[in-house]
Design a protein around this motif. Structure first.
Motif, PDB file in Angstrom:
ATOM      1  N   VAL A 218      17.414  82.775   7.930  1.00 50.70           N
ATOM      2  CA  VAL A 218      16.823  82.029   6.676  1.00 50.70           C
ATOM      3  C   VAL A 218      17.391  82.615   5.363  1.00 50.70           C
ATOM      4  O   VAL A 218      17.440  83.837   5.296  1.00 50.70           O
TER       5      VAL A 218
ATOM      6  N   SER B 105      15.828  83.946  -0.044  1.00 51.75           N
ATOM      7  CA  SER B 105      15.503  84.623  -1.277  1.00 51.75           C
ATOM      8  C   SER B 105      16.821  84.987  -2.300  1.00 51.75           C
ATOM      9  O   SER B 105      17.670  84.971  -1.492  1.00 51.75           O
TER      10      SER B 105
ATOM     11  N   ARG C  91      10.717  82.946  -4.770  1.00 46.04           N
ATOM     12  CA  ARG C  91       9.999  81.880  -5.457  1.00 46.04           C
ATOM     13  C   ARG C  91      10.909  80.633  -5.648  1.00 46.04           C
ATOM     14  O   ARG C  91      12.107  80.687  -6.101  1.00 46.04           O
TER      15      ARG C  91
ATOM     16  N   PHE D 216      19.142  89.613   0.823  1.00 46.83           N
ATOM     17  CA  PHE D 216      17.819  89.811   1.936  1.00 46.83           C
ATOM     18  C   PHE D 216      17.937  88.741   3.130  1.00 46.83           C
ATOM     19  O   PHE D 216      17.039  88.349   3.632  1.00 46.83           O
TER      20      PHE D 216
ATOM     21  N   SER E 101      18.238  88.462   6.827  1.00 50.64           N
ATOM     22  CA  SER E 101      18.264  89.238   8.002  1.00 50.64           C
ATOM     23  C   SER E 101      19.211  88.225   9.141  1.00 50.64           C
ATOM     24  O   SER E 101      18.992  87.062   9.402  1.00 50.64           O
TER      25      SER E 101
ATOM     26  N   THR F  52       3.578  89.103  -0.493  1.00 51.32           N
ATOM     27  CA  THR F  52       3.126  90.428  -0.676  1.00 51.32           C
ATOM     28  C   THR F  52       1.593  90.447  -0.259  1.00 51.32           C
ATOM     29  O   THR F  52       1.143  89.833  -0.543  1.00 51.32           O
TER      30      THR F  52
HETATM   31  C1  FAD Z   1      12.959  93.917   6.167  1.00 52.90           C
HETATM   32  C2  FAD Z   1      13.092  92.568   5.330  1.00 52.90           C
HETATM   33  C3  FAD Z   1      13.750  91.471   5.622  1.00 52.90           C
HETATM   34  C4  FAD Z   1      13.894  90.386   5.039  1.00 52.90           C
HETATM   35  N1  FAD Z   1      14.616  89.411   5.440  1.00 52.90           N
HETATM   36  C5  FAD Z   1      14.705  87.938   4.712  1.00 52.90           C
HETATM   37  C6  FAD Z   1      15.139  87.080   5.257  1.00 52.90           C
HETATM   38  O1  FAD Z   1      15.850  86.814   6.245  1.00 52.90           O
HETATM   39  N2  FAD Z   1      15.373  85.729   4.444  1.00 52.90           N
HETATM   40  C7  FAD Z   1      14.915  85.649   3.080  1.00 52.90           C
HETATM   41  O2  FAD Z   1      15.117  84.810   2.488  1.00 52.90           O
HETATM   42  N3  FAD Z   1      14.151  86.953   2.511  1.00 52.90           N
HETATM   43  C8  FAD Z   1      14.191  87.989   3.610  1.00 52.90           C
HETATM   44  N4  FAD Z   1      13.586  89.028   2.932  1.00 52.90           N
HETATM   45  C9  FAD Z   1      13.176  88.937   1.356  1.00 52.90           C
HETATM   46  C10 FAD Z   1      11.877  88.892   1.052  1.00 52.90           C
HETATM   47  O3  FAD Z   1      11.587  87.565   1.057  1.00 52.90           O
HETATM   48  C11 FAD Z   1      11.990  89.605  -0.417  1.00 52.90           C
HETATM   49  O4  FAD Z   1      11.026  90.640  -0.086  1.00 52.90           O
HETATM   50  C12 FAD Z   1      11.367  88.714  -1.057  1.00 52.90           C
HETATM   51  O5  FAD Z   1      12.218  87.678  -1.395  1.00 52.90           O
HETATM   52  C13 FAD Z   1      10.776  89.224  -2.426  1.00 52.90           C
HETATM   53  O6  FAD Z   1      11.817  89.742  -3.543  1.00 52.90           O
HETATM   54  P1  FAD Z   1      11.736  90.912  -4.245  1.00 52.90           P
HETATM   55  O7  FAD Z   1      11.832  91.994  -3.601  1.00 52.90           O
HETATM   56  O8  FAD Z   1      12.705  90.657  -5.439  1.00 52.90           O
HETATM   57  O9  FAD Z   1      10.389  90.625  -4.886  1.00 52.90           O
HETATM   58  P2  FAD Z   1       9.458  89.789  -6.041  1.00 52.90           P
HETATM   59  O10 FAD Z   1       9.187  88.444  -5.090  1.00 52.90           O
HETATM   60  O11 FAD Z   1      10.220  89.628  -7.144  1.00 52.90           O
HETATM   61  O12 FAD Z   1       8.132  90.678  -6.174  1.00 52.90           O
HETATM   62  C14 FAD Z   1       8.163  91.382  -7.154  1.00 52.90           C
HETATM   63  C15 FAD Z   1       6.515  91.740  -7.323  1.00 52.90           C
HETATM   64  O13 FAD Z   1       6.128  90.581  -7.917  1.00 52.90           O
HETATM   65  C16 FAD Z   1       5.025  90.213  -7.091  1.00 52.90           C
HETATM   66  N5  FAD Z   1       4.890  88.879  -6.846  1.00 52.90           N
HETATM   67  C17 FAD Z   1       5.938  87.868  -6.127  1.00 52.90           C
HETATM   68  N6  FAD Z   1       5.454  86.504  -6.310  1.00 52.90           N
HETATM   69  C18 FAD Z   1       4.286  86.562  -6.893  1.00 52.90           C
HETATM   70  C19 FAD Z   1       3.501  85.468  -7.173  1.00 52.90           C
HETATM   71  N7  FAD Z   1       3.783  84.211  -6.901  1.00 52.90           N
HETATM   72  N8  FAD Z   1       2.406  85.912  -7.721  1.00 52.90           N
HETATM   73  C20 FAD Z   1       1.930  87.113  -8.166  1.00 52.90           C
HETATM   74  N9  FAD Z   1       2.658  88.056  -8.044  1.00 52.90           N
HETATM   75  C21 FAD Z   1       3.992  87.919  -7.171  1.00 52.90           C
HETATM   76  C22 FAD Z   1       4.941  91.106  -5.718  1.00 52.90           C
HETATM   77  O14 FAD Z   1       3.701  91.248  -5.247  1.00 52.90           O
HETATM   78  C23 FAD Z   1       5.808  92.244  -6.186  1.00 52.90           C
HETATM   79  O15 FAD Z   1       4.814  92.932  -6.522  1.00 52.90           O
HETATM   80  C24 FAD Z   1      13.196  90.181   3.500  1.00 52.90           C
HETATM   81  C25 FAD Z   1      12.573  91.337   3.167  1.00 52.90           C
HETATM   82  C26 FAD Z   1      12.439  92.359   3.901  1.00 52.90           C
HETATM   83  C27 FAD Z   1      11.906  93.681   3.442  1.00 52.90           C
END
Ligand code: FAD
Length: 386
Positions: free
Chosen positions: A125, A128, A135, A158, A160, A363
Motif C-alpha cells: 500500500v 502515505s 490524509r 512509509f 511497507s 493514531t
Molecule cells: C511500521 C509502519 C509501517 C507503515 N506502513 C505503511 C504502508 O505500508 N503504507 C502507507 O501508506 N503508510 C504506512 N505507514 C505510514 C503511516 O500510515 C504513517 O504513520 C502515517 O501516514 C502518518 O504519517 P505521519 O507520520 O507524517 O504523521 P501524521 O499523520 O502527520 O500525524 C502527526 C500527528 O498528527 C495527528 N493527526 C493526524 N491526522 C489527524 C487527524 N485527522 N485529526 C487529528 N489529528 C491527526 C497524529 O495523531 C499525530 O499526532 C506505516 C507506518 C509505520 C509506523
C-alpha cells in the motif's frame, strides 16, 4: 479452533520469531518470512475459494494476524497491507458495486488481481506521503487520463515491502486542481517506479517501509473500482482495513512480549519477585482484554459490516491494541531489567516494535477523538479525518 490459514500461521510463527533479530538488526526485508507466507498459500487468505484462495473472513484474518504478529510484527505488517488490498477487493458485495455504477470491466480486473494473490503475488500500500501522512484529502501525487489509461506522478513514503511487492495500491488525486478527486490504482512493479531506501526507523525496522517515486503509465483497469473518486468513501465505509487491521498484529506483538519476559524471568530466577510477577499478571490481563476487543470487532465486521456499532468496535480495537502493546512492552522491559535492553534481546526489539502501534493510522489520539465524539452522541464521521 482452526479457521482458514490458522494452521499455516501457527507453523510459521516460531520460524519467524527465530529470524526476527537478524532482520531487525540489519533493517532488511524479511524475505524468508514472506517466501514462507507465499509458499503456504497465505497470500490467498482473503481470496474467494472460486478464485483459488482460502476464502477467509475478517475474523479469519484477525486470527492469522494475531499469530503472525507474535512471530514477527514487521512481517505481519507487510502481510497486513497485502490482506487489506485483497480483503477490501474481495469484500465489496457485487450488488453494492453494481449499485455504485461500477463498470463490468471492474469484476474481471478484480478477479485477475485476486487470482494472482492466490498464486503468490504480493501487494503493498502506497498511500502515505511526506507532509500529508495518510490524509487522503491532502495527497499531492496526481493522476491524469492519457490514451488507454492514466499517468501517475508523485512520491510516497512509509511503503511497507517497497521494492519487493508485485504491485502497489497507490492513492492519487486528479491533476486538475479544479476537480479534486482521490482515486486508488493498483500499479504493477516495473518501469516508472523507483524505491528510495529511506526506512531506518526506531521500530518495525524489517518492514522495508521505504519511499517510492512514481512516474508511470497504467492501463485503464488499474483504476480500482473503475470509477474515480472512490478512495475517501471506501476508507469510511471499510474502516476495518484502514483503521483496525493493524490491531491484531500489535496484540500479537504484545503477546510475544509476555512470552519473551516469561522466558527471561525463568532463566534468571526472577519469578520469586512479587513485583515481576505482578507486572506479568497485569500484562496477561491487558493482552487478554485487548485480544477480546479485537476479536469482537472482527466478529461484528463479518456479521454487520459498516454498521455504526461495528465501526465503533473497530476504532476501539485500534486504540486498545496500540495502547496495550506499548504499555505492556514498557512494563515488561522494566520487569526484565537492564540486561533485556541489550541489542539482540527479544524484549529490546519488541519494545521498539510495540511503540509503533499507536503511531500507525488512525493514531491513538485520532481513535480516541473519534470515540469521544461518538460518546457525546455526535457523528464522528462528520469530522474530516482522511
Ligand atoms: C511500521 C509502519 C509501517 C507503515 N506502513 C505503511 C504502508 O505500508 N503504507 C502507507 O501508506 N503508510 C504506512 N505507514 C505510514 C503511516 O500510515 C504513517 O504513520 C502515517 O501516514 C502518518 O504519517 P505521519 O507520520 O507524517 O504523521 P501524521 O499523520 O502527520 O500525524 C502527526 C500527528 O498528527 C495527528 N493527526 C493526524 N491526522 C489527524 C487527524 N485527522 N485529526 C487529528 N489529528 C491527526 C497524529 O495523531 C499525530 O499526532 C506505516 C507506518 C509505520 C509506523
Amino acid at each position: 479452533m482452526s479457521g482458514p490459514g490458522l494452521e499455516q500461521a501457527r507453523a510459521l510463527a516460531p520460524r519467524m520469531a527465530q529470524r526476527a533479530a537478524d532482520y531487525d538488526r540489519d533493517g532488511s526485508y524479511p524475505a524468508g518470512d514472506l517466501a514462507d507466507l507465499r509458499q503456504c498459500g497465505l497470500t490467498g487468505l482473503m481470496v474467494p475459494t472460486r478464485l483459488g484462495g482460502m476464502g477467509g473472513t475478517f475474523r479469519d484474518y484477525a486470527d492469522v494476524a494475531l499469530v503472525l504478529g507474535s512471530g514477527n510484527g514487521a512481517s505481519a505488517l507487510i502481510f497486513n497491507m497485502h490482506a487489506s488490498v485483497t480483503g477490501a477487493l474481495a469484500g465489496v458485495p457485487e450488488e453494492v458495486a453494481r449499485a455504485l455504477g461500477v463498470p463490468e470491466s471492474f469484476f474481471a480486473a478484480r478477479d485477475r488481481i485476486l487470482r494472482a494473490a492466490a498464486g503468490g503475488a504480493l501487494y503493498a500500500v502506497a498511500m502515505s506521503e511526506r507532509g500529508a501522512g495518510s490524509r487522503l484529502s491532502e495527497l499531492t501525487t496526481t493522476y491524469a487520463p492519457v490514451e488507454g489509461g492514466y499517468r501517475i506522478r508523485g512520491a510516497k513514503t512509509f511503503v511497507s515491502g517497497a521494492g519487493h511487492a508485485d504491485a502497489y495500491l497507490v492513492a492519487a488525486r486528479t491533476a486538475d486542481p479544479g476537480e479534486p478527486r482521490v482515486s486508488q490504482f493498483l500499479v504493477p512493479a516495473g518501469p516508472g517506479i523507483t524505491v528510495e531506501p529511506t526506512w531506518d526507523a526506531l521500530g518495525m525496522r524489517a518492514t522495508a517501509s521505504h519511499d517510492l517515486h512514481l512516474d508511470c503509465l497504467v492501463p485503464a483497469d488499474a483504476l480500482l473500482g473503475g470509477i474515480e473518486g472512490l478512495a475517501v468513501g471506501l476508507a469510511q465505509a471499510m474502516p476495518q482495513w484502514l483503521v483496525a487491521s493493524y490491531a491484531a498484529v500489535y496484540v500479537g506483538v504484545a503477546q510475544a512480549c509476555i512470552d519473551a519476559c516469561v522466558a527471561h524471568t525463568q532463566t534468571r530466577g526472577l519469578g520469586r519477585l512479587p513485583a515481576v510477577r505482578a507486572r506479568l499478571g497485569r500484562a496477561d490481563a491487558a493482552v487478554a482484554a485487548a485480544r477480546l476487543v479485537v476479536l469482537e470487532a472482527a466478529r461484528r465486521v463479518d456479521a454487520a459490516p459498516g454498521d455504526a456499532l461495528t465501526n465503533r468496535w473497530v476504532w476501539r480495537a485500534k486504540l486498545t491494541a496500540g495502547q496495550t502493546a506499548m504499555e505492556v512492552a514498557a512494563s515488561l522491559l522494566e520487569a526484565a531489567g537492564t540486561s533485556a535492553t541489550r541489542r539482540g534481546h527479544p524484549l529490546e526489539r519488541l519494545y521498539r516494535d510495540a511503540r509503533c502501534g499507536s503511531l500507525q493510522p488512525a493514531t491513538s489520539d485520532v481513535c480516541a477523538d473519534w470515540l469521544g465524539t461518538a460518546a457525546l452522541g455526535e457523528d464522528p464521521e462528520q469530522v474530516a479525518r482522511w
